[in-house]
Design a protein around this motif. Structure first.
Motif, short mmCIF file in Angstrom:
data_model
loop_
_atom_site.label_atom_id
_atom_site.label_comp_id
_atom_site.label_asym_id
_atom_site.label_seq_id
_atom_site.Cartn_x
_atom_site.Cartn_y
_atom_site.Cartn_z
N GLY A 39 0.84 -1.20 0.00
CA GLY A 39 0.00 0.00 0.00
C GLY A 39 0.87 1.23 0.00
N ILE A 43 -3.09 5.07 -0.87
CA ILE A 43 -3.92 3.91 -1.19
C ILE A 43 -4.94 3.73 -0.08
N ALA A 44 -6.21 3.78 -0.47
CA ALA A 44 -7.24 3.39 0.48
C ALA A 44 -7.58 1.95 0.14
N THR A 46 -9.70 0.01 1.17
CA THR A 46 -11.14 -0.21 0.99
C THR A 46 -11.56 0.08 -0.44
N GLN A 47 -10.96 1.13 -1.00
CA GLN A 47 -11.32 1.51 -2.36
C GLN A 47 -10.82 0.48 -3.37
N VAL A 48 -9.64 -0.03 -3.11
CA VAL A 48 -9.10 -1.06 -3.99
C VAL A 48 -10.03 -2.28 -3.98
N ALA A 50 -13.24 -2.30 -3.28
CA ALA A 50 -14.48 -1.96 -3.97
C ALA A 50 -14.29 -1.99 -5.48
N GLY A 51 -13.11 -1.58 -5.92
CA GLY A 51 -12.84 -1.55 -7.35
C GLY A 51 -12.49 -2.92 -7.92
N GLY A 52 -12.44 -3.92 -7.07
CA GLY A 52 -12.14 -5.27 -7.55
C GLY A 52 -10.65 -5.52 -7.74
N GLY A 53 -9.81 -4.63 -7.21
CA GLY A 53 -8.36 -4.80 -7.37
C GLY A 53 -7.76 -5.79 -6.39
N ALA A 63 -11.51 2.50 10.04
CA ALA A 63 -11.69 2.82 8.62
C ALA A 63 -12.66 1.84 7.99
N LYS A 70 -20.61 3.88 4.82
CA LYS A 70 -20.73 4.56 3.52
C LYS A 70 -21.30 3.63 2.47
N LEU A 72 -20.20 0.38 1.82
CA LEU A 72 -19.33 -0.67 1.29
C LEU A 72 -19.30 -1.79 2.33
N GLY A 114 -8.56 8.23 7.82
CA GLY A 114 -9.24 7.13 8.48
C GLY A 114 -8.57 6.67 9.75
#
Ligand SMILES: Nc1ncnc2c1ncn2[C@@H]1O[C@H](COP(=O)(O)OP(=O)(O)OP(=O)(O)O)[C@@H](O)[C@H]1O
Ligand SMILES: Nc1ncnc2c1ncn2[C@@H]1O[C@H](COP(=O)(O)OP(=O)(O)OP(=O)(O)O)[C@@H](O)[C@H]1O
Ligand SMILES: Cc1ncc(C[n+]2csc(CCO)c2C)c(N)n1
Ligand SMILES: [Mg+2]
Ligand SMILES: [Mg+2]
Lengths: 307, 281, 259, 299, 259
Positions: A39, A43-44, A46-48, A50-53, A63, A70, A72, A114
């Motif tokens: 990371g 880099i969040a 959580t976002q990775v 959510a994006g399927g990464g 966090a 939010k 997720l 976070g």
């Protein structure tokens, strides 16, 4: 079976367990092909996710719970870290000895993105405003390193027992010249480095089986690292593509991390969970989470891994 | 495939409308064309997010961003003042002034030209992400360090353009100055600088946006608890993406305004340049 | 009053270019006295512009010596000895016509009131009254050229160097300006170097006519004019005038023959 | 200026490296001064903590040899650079050459994409009224989007689409570098004066012919000035793109990992490596500029 | 062969400027037949350039009608009916002289061999043989002007519009080019519009002389020349020639009187 793990921070001994499991072939033994993504400050995880990464992420519970609110749906599947390593480190010369009385009017360095929730919660317990002024504290968004303390831009800064604190010492300041306040001791500790997946992943039974194997192998890695700090540090070093780490620092980090993972077999302790939630809900006028989360963790994976 | 149909329809429709409007070249249609272009992008974005169900933590729909903007105007205003007015604008002004003065010094002395320009190139190429932590360490957490980052960022583009501009006066115009034995200051003020203006403004325009980027990005490396960069990085941590995009929207609006103002001044100052006079054919 | 102002001795000037050096001037020797009106005439490319530029210290000769008022051309330039009208107007596009004319005046430190009055005077002189507020690109070619003449006349330089100043003007305006220039010259005793392609113009204006020829650029004839300083336009019909013109024409023919 | 140029040609030392050297020496001197001045408080504090007394000589020596100085001394940075460049096999992860190469390749790719995009948009703007009126404001807006904020999203989104490695970084680099090219080229393409355009018009030249034979050549001075800015911007973009790419490789990663651990010397070495890279690239474009302009008879 | 090529009827052209509109052309009516050689003469600023530009579709009249070859000027331009020589040379500094002359040829799609041969021919014609490889700023003012004439002659446009092409040339070259132009005109039957400030030149070259006057720009006289098409240089000493010149001079005087 392929599996991608997104770490919360750069390659360092904080994640020794995963690197050891990979290098020692523990994942392979389980028939897993694990990719570890380092990371960084931007880099969040959580976002990775959510994006399927990534399939699994290492994240701190505040966090993760905030992300859950939010929309997720993150679920904690294992908790290798029992204790919190976060603390506030102050220069003795700034005259701080008791948090209740001495923070007023001081400047404190805090990590955001976070990681600020436990701090805010602590300040609200102390009844201190974080908007500055003589009766509150002035908050700095602390960057990546311990410079604000060394440059005396802040009276205290956030540090991890295993990393930044060591850097302060490395910089040449003796422990005697420092005062530290562990979040554990202040009763505002929150759970750190847990493993999280999306709810939808848990509905896929094949994935669940992989996760079970993954958690089992990872915990084996953690225990191996606790017992062989030197070797673990070397493994981490070998995996660091930036070539910036030093062995000394990583050895010390493994040792300190060992103290945090020691009490855990990977299974989330519900009491710790509850304390984290309580701390976050108490967060002053702007609580991090407004309602107690439902289904934010599951024992299903650890149960199957360690029965 | 059919799901893309509304997107394509909107796109083609707007394209046709704009092509038709552009034929009437008035102030009103110019504005309309720009607005329609932007509105089209927003509608396409909204449609794409809805049709393909993009998770809001990856890319929120414009409608959500708008709602977040409306709900957080107070925060956005504080951040705007901190980052743009204090950080970016101050830094840009100082950086531009320094670059112009350096360009003049360089132009005056061939010695400096050969000595400073390569080193100027070098300093300018120092990547902002590397300088920002250092400047935060030197100038503190508040806007001063952001302004310093902006100074470093805008310096080089303005320098390069001004140096090119100072060389742009044509030979006969210079010869005239020579026949009048114009002292250096006079030929600087009355020939070299006016002739350099089109180039200088080229640099000033490019750097309006660089200044914003610099001020915002520098806040990632340490800041007080306000500012657009601070808000963006913390909001990403909380997965409050609509707020992130609301800040980006503020940055875009402020940047366009800033650029627009500089372009307007350029129009006034370099009215005589062929690129500003009405174009034929 | 036979004081020499400009002395050229064996002046040569070579431009190095990609395909070999160009001999723009070769062994040019010439003395110009104070108050002389010298015309330079010769085929295009024979070095008239180059010689004028060398006098004004805009080019440096590669050989020979050139002195102006007993100094180097450059020292004379610094002493603001020159008013120069270039072959092309060379107006600054960001200044109005009045602003262009006022520019050298500003540089030389004339007062605002003096400037305004001088600008007015020279605008009238070149027939551009009322155009002071226009920008160069709003004027016709001839008007631009006149503006650039006005600019050189506005400050009173001792030596006036004019490179085909009247090329873009019609006969009538040209006559008028020729007369005006002669009047100015008589009144002020300026020394004038003047490039032209018109034989009658050269004869009408000059006390000395220098005929040049190209490749390499050199002087083929120097003709001293016997005409009096007072010259009504009608002088152009006198036999002396016609004879002189014939002499110049012959000189020119010779030069062309050398091609 | 003509005189200056003449003096310049006459004096051979000016053509050599003397000016650069002089300015460089001046900078190094100032730098040493600054290093002592900025590091002194720390050294004094440390001495006070250890309760020792410092002589001026001690102070100076210590300020110039700190392990994590506020401002490293030039020789420390030089040593760091030397160690990073020559002290390692160039395939080593500690080698600045290796990291530099990774950054360079993405920079060049991004620069190429950005330049092409910038020129293409400028051509569109100059030739198409609808584009003239609509693109510019949005191009401006695009540049005000703080890249460091969206870079992670770009990387994340692209990674989920299976695109990793050089391309995401190159796209961020292109994003930053297209703008200077766009602004410069719009100006440059509009530089030909009315008479030159009228001539083309009287020959009924097609738009393509006007473009290639008039607009393009007259825009070159603007183009090159912009390219120099653009390549520096592309490098910055790549480095920014390297941070969220997992901070694994490239000069950006080097810079950042230096930052985490307060390794000022490492930061400065990486910084200098990046700057040297950029300076070399800018100089290459400068050389290309001189070559082109000379071939065109303009230099 | 009295086919009219250019017809102007009540053409007006007003430039809006910051300090009020400028009436550059007012009610200009004129017919030019195929093969005519028409000279425009008049004081500077009277609208000669503007009228030529309007014919070439470089300006759009604000009133009246203008047709060329029975089409609008713009259609004629598209049909590549014009060769245009501007008042200033307007050479492209990044192209050599040969490159500049070749430019319109490239644009019109002439073959490489044809181009080279045409460039050679026109360079010879304007006396610039050997200068093809030089850049514009390496040439004298007159040489630049000749290069720009060569450029307009290199492709064979039906209508040649020349705006003071010979202003910067000396008498002898000018005579030579005048002769060459006449020869070209007779051989090719081109229609030529020609701006000049020289009365003898206008009379020597033209079949029709248009005298203009300024503020507002308008035609004051149209003089048809009775001279034959075959014109040796000596024709300039004939009484017809001198009478014609006198007529033009009077026309010009009238125009100037209006100021
Ligand atoms: N672009 C313009 N804007 C405003 N006024 C203009 C413009 N072009 C020409 N004019 C005006 O129109 C009038 C006619 O100009 P034009 O160039 O046609 O004169 P001309 O007869 O060619 O003169 P010259 O012999 O000096 O070249 C002049 O008064 C000039 O100031
Ligand atoms: N900068 C230069 N580089 C190379 N050659 C040059 C340069 N300037 C002038 N020349 C050459 O020097 C010669 C003399 O040029 P100059 O301009 O003095 O001629 P001129 O007599 O003024 O002609 P014209 O009447 O056409 O203006 C020409 O052959 C020209 O090509
Ligand atoms: C910008 C930024 N700064 C600090 C942290 C906090 N943090 C979380 S894990 C970790 C590693 C410990 O060495 C640290 C420092 C963060 N997440 N992002
Ligand atoms: Mg000349
Ligand atoms: Mg004209």
């Amino acid at each position: 079976q392929e599996l991608t793990l997104q770490l919360k921070w750069v390659t360092q001994a904080q994640f020794a367990g995963y690197y050891v499991a990979k290098d020692k072939g523990f994942y392979e033994e389980e028939g897993l092909d694990v990719t570890i993504l380092p990371g960084g400050p931007d880099i969040a995880p959580t976002q990775v996710l959510a994006g399927g990464g990534a399939d699994v992420i290492v994240e701190w519970m505040p966090a993760a719970l905030a992300a859950r609110e939010k929309g997720l749906p993150l679920v904690n599947i294992a908790q290798p870290f029992k204790a919190s390593g976060m603390m506030l480190t102050c220069l003795k010369e700034s005259g701080i000895s008791d948090p209740k009385t001495d923070f007023k009017g001081k400047t404190l360095g805090v990590w955001f993105s976070g990681n600020e929730y436990p701090f805010l919660s602590w300040m609200s317990q102390l009844g201190l405003s974080t908007e500055g002024g003589p009766d509150g504290v002035t908050v700095l968004k602390q960057g990546f390193n311990v410079d604000p303390l060394l440059q005396k831009q802040a009276a205290c800064i956030s540090t991890m027992t295993y990393n930044e604190y060591g850097q302060v010492l490395d910089a040449g300041i003796a422990p005697d010249d420092l005062v530290t306040f562990k979040y554990e001791d202040q009763g505002v500790a929150t759970l750190e480095d847990g493993l999280y997946v999306l709810e939808s992943t848990l509905e896929d039974s094949a994935k669940v089986t992989d996760l079970v194997k993954f958690v089992r192998a990872s915990m084996k890695g953690w225990k191996y690292a606790e017992e062989n700090p030197e070797e673990a540090a070397q493994i981490v070093l070998d995996n660091d593509e930036t070539g910036a780490q030093t062995l000394d620092h990583q050895v010390r980090m493994v040792t300190e991390i060992g103290k945090l993972t020691a009490g855990s077999n990977g299974v989330l302790d519900e009491a710790d969970y509850q304390r984290t939630v309580d701390t976050l809900m108490a967060g002053g006028s702007d609580p991090v989470i407004s309602a107690a989360p439902e289904g934010a963790f599951t024992h299903m994976i650890t149960d199957r891994a360690f029965d | 495939m059919t799901s893309a149909l509304p997107i394509i329809a909107v796109w083609l429709g707007a394209l046709a409308l704009n092509a038709w409007l552009a034929r009437y070249d008035t102030r009103a249609t110019r504005l309309a064309v720009a607005l329609i272009f932007g509105a089209t992008i927003l509608v396409l974005w909204e449609l794409a997010v809805r049709i393909y169900a993009v998770p809001p933590v990856i890319l929120p729909a414009p409608s959500r961003i708008g709602a977040s903007f409306a709900a957080n105007t107070a925060i956005l205003w504080t951040d705007f003042v901190q980052t743009i007015l204090k950080g970016a604008l101050t830094g840009w002004l100082i950086g531009a002034a320094a670059a112009v003065l350096t360009a003049i010094a360089i132009d005056r002395s061939p010695f400096l030209q050969r000595g400073l320009l390569p080193i100027g190139n070098f300093v300018a190429a120092l990547p902002i992400v590397g300088i920002a932590p250092i400047l935060v360490m030197w100038f503190g957490f508040d806007w001063q360090s952001k302004a310093a980052v902006v100074v470093v960022m805008v310096f080089f583009p303005i320098l390069v353009n001004t140096v090119a501009g100072l060389a742009a006066a044509d030979p006969m115009q210079r010869d005239l100055m020579a026949t009048w034995a114009a002292p250096y200051r006079a030929s600087l003020w009355k020939l070299r600088l006016p002739a350099a203006m089109p180039f200088l403004f080229n640099g000033l325009k490019i750097t309006t946006t660089l200044a914003l980027i610099g001020a915002i990005v520098a806040e990632f490396f340490g800041s007080p608890t306000k500012g657009m960069g601070f808000r963006i990085s913390t909001a990403v941590g909380r997965l409050d993406l609509p707020l992130v995009w609301a800040e980006i929207l503020v940055a875009a609006l402020a940047g366009s305004l800033f650029y627009g103002i500089v372009a307007l001044i350029e129009k006034k100052v370099t009215f005589w340049h062929p690129s500003q006079r009405r174009q034929r054919g | 009053m036979h004081e020499s102002v400009i002395t050229a001795r064996d002046v040569s000037l070579i431009f190095p270019t990609a395909d070999g050096p160009v001999h723009a001037l070769k062994d040019v020797s010439l003395t110009i006295d104070r108050g002389d009106f010298v015309s330079f005439i010769g085929p295009s490319g024979c070095g008239k512009t180059t010689f004028l530029r060398a006098i004004a210290a805009l080019e440096t000769p590669t050989g020979g010596t050139l002195s102006v008022n007993g100094m180097t051309p450059d020292a004379a330039r610094r002493a603001r000895a020159y008013g120069y009208v270039f072959q092309a107007p060379g107006l600054y596009p960001w200044r109005t016509i009045a602003g262009n004319i006022g520019l050298p005046l500003e540089i030389m430190g004339f007062s605002r009131a003096d400037r305004a009055q001088r600008i007015q005077r020279v605008l009238d002189l070149v027939d551009l009254t009322g155009f002071g507020g226009k920008y160069p690109w709003q004027l016709s070619g001839g008007m631009q050229q006149r503006a650039s003449i006005a600019r050189a006349l506005a400050f009173d330089a001792d030596i006036l160097l004019m490179d085909e100043p009247f090329g873009a003007l019609d006969e009538i305006v040209r006559d008028r300006l020729n007369e005006a220039l002669l009047k100015l010259w008589k009144k002020t005793g300026k020394t004038i170097g003047f490039v032209t392609h018109s034989i009658p113009e050269a004869v009408y204006l000059s006390t000395k006519i220098v005929v040049m020829s190209p490749r390499p650029g050199r002087i083929t004839r120097i003709i001293d004019s016997p005409l009096p300083r007072d010259r009504p336009l009608e002088i152009r019909d006198t036999p002396e005038f016609i004879a002189l013109a014939q002499q110049v024409r012959e000189g020119l023919r010779e030069g062309h023959g050398h091609d | 200026m003509t005189e200056a140029a003449a003096d310049d040609g006459a004096n051979p030392t000016l053509r050599g490296g003397l000016p650069v050297l002089t300015v460089l020496l001046a900078i190094v001197a100032v730098w040493y001064g600054a290093a002592i001045w900025m590091n002194a408080p720390w050294v004094r504090d440390q001495a006070a903590r250890a309760e020792t007394v410092l002589t001026a000589g001690d102070l100076m020596r210590q300020t110039l040899t700190l392990e994590r100085p506020v401002l490293p001394a030039p020789h420390q940075v030089a040593a760091g650079l030397w160690e990073g460049v020559a002290g390692q096999k160039i395939t080593s992860k500690r080698s600045l050459v290796w990291h530099g190469w990774i950054t360079l390749s993405a920079t060049l790719a991004g620069f190429a994409i950005g330049t092409l995009a910038g020129i293409a948009l400028a051509v569109g703007i100059v030739h198409n009224r609808a584009m003239d009126q609509s693109v510019m404001p949005w191009a401006v807006a695009s540049q005000t989007v703080p890249i460091l904020a969206i870079a992670p999203m770009v990387i994340v989104v692209m990674a989920s689409a299976g695109i990793t490695g050089l391309l995401p970084k190159a796209i961020i680099a292109a994003w930053l570098s297209f703008f200077p090219v766009l602004v410069g080229m719009v100006k440059g393409l509009r530089t030909p004066d009315a008479m030159q355009l009228d001539l083309m018009h009287s020959w009924n030249a097609s738009r393509a012919q006007v473009f290639w034979r008039l607009r393009m050549p007259s825009s070159l001075p603007f183009l090159f000035a912009s390219l120099k800015v653009a390549i520096a911007a592309a490098l910055v973009g790549t480095i920014v793109g390297e941070l969220p790419a997992g901070a694994t490789a490239g000069l950006g990663a080097r810079l950042l990992s230096g930052s985490y651990y307060g390794q000022t010397v490492q930061i400065w070495s990486a910084l200098f490596a990046a700057a040297i890279l950029a300076a070399v690239l800018v100089m290459l474009i400068g050389a290309l500029e001189r070559l082109t302009l000379r071939r065109m008879g303009l230099a």
